[in-house]
Design a protein around this motif. Sequence first.
Motif, PDB file in Angstrom:
ATOM      1  N   ILE A  23       0.846  -1.207   0.000  1.00 49.73           N
ATOM      2  CA  ILE A  23       0.000   0.000   0.000  1.00 49.73           C
ATOM      3  C   ILE A  23       0.875   1.248   0.000  1.00 49.73           C
ATOM      4  N   GLU A  24       0.518   2.153  -0.873  1.00 50.68           N
ATOM      5  CA  GLU A  24       1.316   3.376  -0.979  1.00 50.68           C
ATOM      6  C   GLU A  24       1.055   4.298   0.194  1.00 50.68           C
ATOM      7  N   PRO A  25       2.048   5.054   0.572  1.00 49.76           N
ATOM      8  CA  PRO A  25       1.800   6.023   1.637  1.00 49.76           C
ATOM      9  C   PRO A  25       0.714   7.007   1.204  1.00 49.76           C
ATOM     10  N   ARG A  26      -0.041   7.469   2.181  1.00 47.08           N
ATOM     11  CA  ARG A  26      -1.169   8.343   1.945  1.00 47.08           C
ATOM     12  C   ARG A  26      -0.802   9.596   1.139  1.00 47.08           C
ATOM     13  N   ARG A  27       0.351  10.152   1.465  1.00 48.08           N
ATOM     14  CA  ARG A  27       0.810  11.357   0.787  1.00 48.08           C
ATOM     15  C   ARG A  27       0.789  11.227  -0.732  1.00 48.08           C
ATOM     16  N   SER A  28       1.260  10.042  -1.184  1.00 47.14           N
ATOM     17  CA  SER A  28       1.555   9.946  -2.607  1.00 47.14           C
ATOM     18  C   SER A  28       0.288  10.066  -3.461  1.00 47.14           C
ATOM     19  N   TRP A  29      -0.842   9.552  -2.984  1.00 47.94           N
ATOM     20  CA  TRP A  29      -2.031   9.676  -3.829  1.00 47.94           C
ATOM     21  C   TRP A  29      -2.599  11.078  -3.768  1.00 47.94           C
ATOM     22  N   ILE A  30      -2.464  11.726  -2.616  1.00 45.53           N
ATOM     23  CA  ILE A  30      -2.934  13.119  -2.565  1.00 45.53           C
ATOM     24  C   ILE A  30      -2.091  13.958  -3.530  1.00 45.53           C
ATOM     25  N   ASP A  31      -0.810  13.626  -3.600  1.00 42.80           N
ATOM     26  CA  ASP A  31       0.046  14.327  -4.566  1.00 42.80           C
ATOM     27  C   ASP A  31      -0.417  14.079  -6.005  1.00 42.80           C
ATOM     28  N   LYS A  32      -0.809  12.825  -6.277  1.00 39.39           N
ATOM     29  CA  LYS A  32      -1.306  12.504  -7.626  1.00 39.39           C
ATOM     30  C   LYS A  32      -2.566  13.297  -7.943  1.00 39.39           C
ATOM     31  N   LEU A  33      -3.435  13.356  -6.940  1.00 41.98           N
ATOM     32  CA  LEU A  33      -4.676  14.108  -7.110  1.00 41.98           C
ATOM     33  C   LEU A  33      -4.350  15.580  -7.331  1.00 41.98           C
ATOM     34  N   ARG A  34      -3.430  16.066  -6.518  1.00 45.04           N
ATOM     35  CA  ARG A  34      -3.066  17.486  -6.602  1.00 45.04           C
ATOM     36  C   ARG A  34      -2.421  17.802  -7.948  1.00 45.04           C
ATOM     37  N   GLN A  35      -1.518  16.906  -8.363  1.00 45.34           N
ATOM     38  CA  GLN A  35      -0.866  17.117  -9.666  1.00 45.34           C
ATOM     39  C   GLN A  35      -1.893  17.118 -10.784  1.00 45.34           C
ATOM     40  N   GLY A  36      -2.836  16.171 -10.687  1.00 42.94           N
ATOM     41  CA  GLY A  36      -3.876  16.078 -11.702  1.00 42.94           C
ATOM     42  C   GLY A  36      -4.720  17.323 -11.719  1.00 42.94           C
ATOM     43  N   LEU A  37      -5.144  17.716 -10.530  1.00 44.06           N
ATOM     44  CA  LEU A  37      -6.071  18.844 -10.454  1.00 44.06           C
ATOM     45  C   LEU A  37      -5.387  20.184 -10.670  1.00 44.06           C
ATOM     46  N   ARG A  38      -4.071  20.170 -10.721  1.00 42.86           N
ATOM     47  CA  ARG A  38      -3.363  21.431 -10.944  1.00 42.86           C
ATOM     48  C   ARG A  38      -3.836  22.088 -12.240  1.00 42.86           C
ATOM     49  N   LYS A  39      -4.140  21.220 -13.206  1.00 39.68           N
ATOM     50  CA  LYS A  39      -4.654  21.737 -14.486  1.00 39.68           C
ATOM     51  C   LYS A  39      -5.950  22.520 -14.267  1.00 39.68           C
ATOM     52  N   THR A  40      -6.766  22.020 -13.341  1.00 35.13           N
ATOM     53  CA  THR A  40      -8.010  22.713 -13.045  1.00 35.13           C
ATOM     54  C   THR A  40      -7.723  23.938 -12.196  1.00 35.13           C
ATOM     55  N   GLY A  41      -6.896  23.712 -11.180  1.00 32.75           N
ATOM     56  CA  GLY A  41      -6.708  24.723 -10.147  1.00 32.75           C
ATOM     57  C   GLY A  41      -5.863  25.905 -10.547  1.00 32.75           C
ATOM     58  N   SER A  42      -4.930  25.723 -11.497  1.00 30.19           N
ATOM     59  CA  SER A  42      -4.003  26.819 -11.771  1.00 30.19           C
ATOM     60  C   SER A  42      -4.731  28.055 -12.292  1.00 30.19           C
ATOM     61  N   SER A  43      -5.740  27.835 -13.132  1.00 29.51           N
ATOM     62  CA  SER A  43      -6.452  28.998 -13.657  1.00 29.51           C
ATOM     63  C   SER A  43      -7.263  29.677 -12.553  1.00 29.51           C
ATOM     64  N   ILE A  44      -7.733  28.865 -11.603  1.00 33.87           N
ATOM     65  CA  ILE A  44      -8.479  29.460 -10.489  1.00 33.87           C
ATOM     66  C   ILE A  44      -7.504  30.212  -9.574  1.00 33.87           C
ATOM     67  N   ALA A  45      -6.344  29.601  -9.337  1.00 31.16           N
ATOM     68  CA  ALA A  45      -5.351  30.206  -8.448  1.00 31.16           C
ATOM     69  C   ALA A  45      -4.889  31.572  -8.966  1.00 31.16           C
ATOM     70  N   GLN A  46      -4.803  31.671 -10.296  1.00 28.79           N
ATOM     71  CA  GLN A  46      -4.412  32.931 -10.951  1.00 28.79           C
ATOM     72  C   GLN A  46      -5.225  34.140 -10.462  1.00 28.79           C
TER      73      GLN A  46
END
Length: 301
Positions: free
Chosen positions: A1-24
């Motif tokens: 089982i992967e450490p918990r961090r790593s999947w949140i990072d995957k989610l975060r990396q994935g959603l960065r595409k969504t979030g970056s325009s909002i973060a702007q």
Amino acid sequence: IEPRRSWIDKLRQGLRKTGSSIAQVFTGTQIDDALYEELEAALLMADTGVKATEHLLADLKRRVKDAKATAPSAVRGLLIEALADLLRPLEKSLAVGRHSPTVMMVVGVNGAGKTTSIGKLTRHLAEADQKILLAAADTFRAAAREQLAVWADRTQVEIVSQEGGDPSAVTFDAVTAGRARGCDVVIADTAGRLPTQLHLMEELKKIKRVIGKAQDGAPHEVLLVIDGNTGQNALAQVKTFDDAIGLTGLIVTKLDGTAKGGVLAAIARERAIPVYFIGVGEKLEDLQTFNAREFAQALLE
Ligand code: GDP
């Protein structure tokens, strides 16, 4: 089982595409109409949908006022709170153990990630010591049967499968076999598309009815798998399937690479069916339970 961090990072990396325009939107110096307009556009771009976007903006303005916030950077934190609150009704865990067996019917259009999600779910349940039987009720596509058989092999569970034949008959046999063999969970994979002369929703209704004949009160779960990357289209699928057969839960896949993560807010606002799991990759361990706060943070931080 992967450490918990790593999947949140995957989610975060994935959603960065969504979030970056909002973060702007929050890089400016003042909170004004222009900021809210930009935010509205960014939320709509992320497939949040008109209703959820309106709700979020109204809620956010209230929070900004209450907090007497003056810096755009503070607005981002308040938006995370607002989004987490909107998404919270989607948090629910999948219950097993109340029926013998618990019967789950899994539906979704081809390519959404249905078979992969069933494989991941099977592993998840097998790890919790559940005895599982899979039913290959997509009798139309040989590839679908074969792929499910591969997952059954990988996760070491039994499968009921039949070439051609009536999908509801296969499902009936599987539920009956599951009862006889003392299985805890029976998971039926269904077709995502039928030969053109047949109607998918009618077929699914029939399967559902027949499951009820094999076991009183079943199916206990009707799960729809949607591709998170399809945004508003995924929301349309939720409504169509729910209207036709009644859904108890969702699995939202491919959130590891989407610019349309806002669709979960649209679902929360327009058809709040629990999100039992999210998919953040192609591997067996890439199925995770949904947490509103973590999702909102991954999207916007
Ligand atoms: P089905 O037609 O609905 O049964 O879809 P499949 O299970 O065959 O999945 C279609 C494709 O999506 C496959 O290449 C999967 O590996 C991929 N897939 C499924 N879930 C995920 C996910 O959460 N993330 C990513 N990146 N790919 C996924």
